[in-house]
Design a protein around this motif. Structure first.
Motif, short mmCIF file in Angstrom:
data_model
loop_
_atom_site.label_atom_id
_atom_site.label_comp_id
_atom_site.label_asym_id
_atom_site.label_seq_id
_atom_site.Cartn_x
_atom_site.Cartn_y
_atom_site.Cartn_z
N SER A 1 0.83 -1.21 0.00
CA SER A 1 0.00 0.00 0.00
C SER A 1 0.86 1.26 0.00
N SER A 2 1.93 1.26 0.79
CA SER A 2 2.84 2.42 0.83
C SER A 2 3.55 2.60 -0.51
N ASN B 1 2.45 1.67 -3.48
CA ASN B 1 1.48 2.17 -4.46
C ASN B 1 1.26 3.67 -4.31
N PHE B 2 1.22 4.13 -3.07
CA PHE B 2 0.98 5.55 -2.83
C PHE B 2 2.16 6.41 -3.26
N ILE B 3 3.38 5.97 -2.98
CA ILE B 3 4.55 6.82 -3.17
C ILE B 3 5.08 6.81 -4.60
N TYR C 1 5.03 10.00 -6.71
CA TYR C 1 5.93 11.01 -6.15
C TYR C 1 7.38 10.71 -6.51
N HIS D 1 3.82 14.50 -9.10
CA HIS D 1 3.10 15.45 -8.25
C HIS D 1 3.54 16.88 -8.53
#
Length: 275
Positions: free
Chosen positions: A235-236, A238-240, A243, A248
């Protein structure tokens, strides 16, 4: 800025209002910024609550403040109405985040590292180096104690992160790194990271093997990762990922007028939907 002076008939009772709100035909709300001046024997202006008073009459005189008076008003109320702005050129504080997994024989710390950008002659910036996720393996030095001075590092690239994200319960992957590749010391430092499923299917092993002939180090550190811990990692990651790619910064800097201008400048590009 508008100043209204309201005076009752006969000159008794005067109200001075700064920046008054719009007055309706029956406005029972009195602004908080109001100055009342009256003599001791004057009767105060009043109106029955909830309805207009037909007997109440007053005159309104408008007076515009000079620019100097406006600045004085702004300076007087700015400290109460708005927060203190940042100093010019001051960068926002650096924030460090991570996720650490502690087990009996080792600990694993996972931390993101931002991408790098290079300035162009036009004043814009271009991505020069993708970000990555840094893995830090520390062997245990006792019960709930870890020797971080002996930690071994392994940097996961964007593609390697994608490989780990796509792993199934029974899948495995392996990555090889040579930090000195292309240099005179190539081959003297070898790092191999293996991510393999646990025999009972309850998670994965993270096994890091480091051979460094320059300082005579041969280290092998492994740590079991449960399904829940692996889910947090996925999950981490996928989020990062956006970035780490710098997307972003592109999204934050895009404005409608810029998008139109750039599209017109790149009009020679054969977009698929324009065929």
């Amino acid at each position: 800025m508008l100043s209204l002076n309201i005076t009752a008939p006969g000159g008794r009772g005067r109200l001075s209002i700064q920046n008054p709100p719009k007055l309706s035909s029956c406005n029972s709300t009195i602004p908080t910024s109001i100055l009342v001046t009256r003599s001791k024997d004057d009767a105060f202006l009043s109106a029955p609550h909830g309805k207009c008073s037909k007997n109440l009459s007053f005159s309104v005189k408008s007076q515009y403040l000079t620019p100097q008076e406006q600045r004085q008003q702004q300076q007087r109320f700015s400290s109460h109405e708005s927060p203190t702005p940042s100093q010019p050129g001051q960068l926002p504080p650096r924030v460090y985040v991570g996720y650490t997994i502690y087990k009996g024989k080792a600990a694993l710390a996972v931390e993101p590292r931002p991408p790098e950008f290079s300035p162009l002659d036009s004043g814009a910036f271009k991505l020069s180096k993708e970000g990555f996720v840094l893995l830090q393996f520390a062997p245990a030095a006792g019960v709930r104690q870890y020797d971080w001075s002996r930690k071994q590092l392994f940097s996961l690239s964007v593609a390697e992160i994608g490989n780990i994200i796509s792993l199934g319960t029974r899948d495995s992957c392996e990555f090889f790194h040579d930090p000195n590749k292309g240099r005179s010391d190539e081959g003297k430092v070898r790092k191999v990271l293996k991510v393999e499923p646990l025999p009972d299917g309850s998670g994965h092993f993270f096994n890091l093997s480091v051979q460094n002939k320059l300082i005579n180090v041969d280290e092998n550190i492994y740590i079991p990762i449960t399904k829940a811990e692996f889910a947090v990692l996925v999950s981490s990651f996928n989020f990062i990922l956006p970035y780490l790619l710098g997307w972003h910064t592109f999204a934050n800097s895009t404005r409608p007028e810029d998008a139109s201008r750039l599209n017109n400048a790149n009009s020679t590009v054969d977009y698929e939907w324009s065929r």
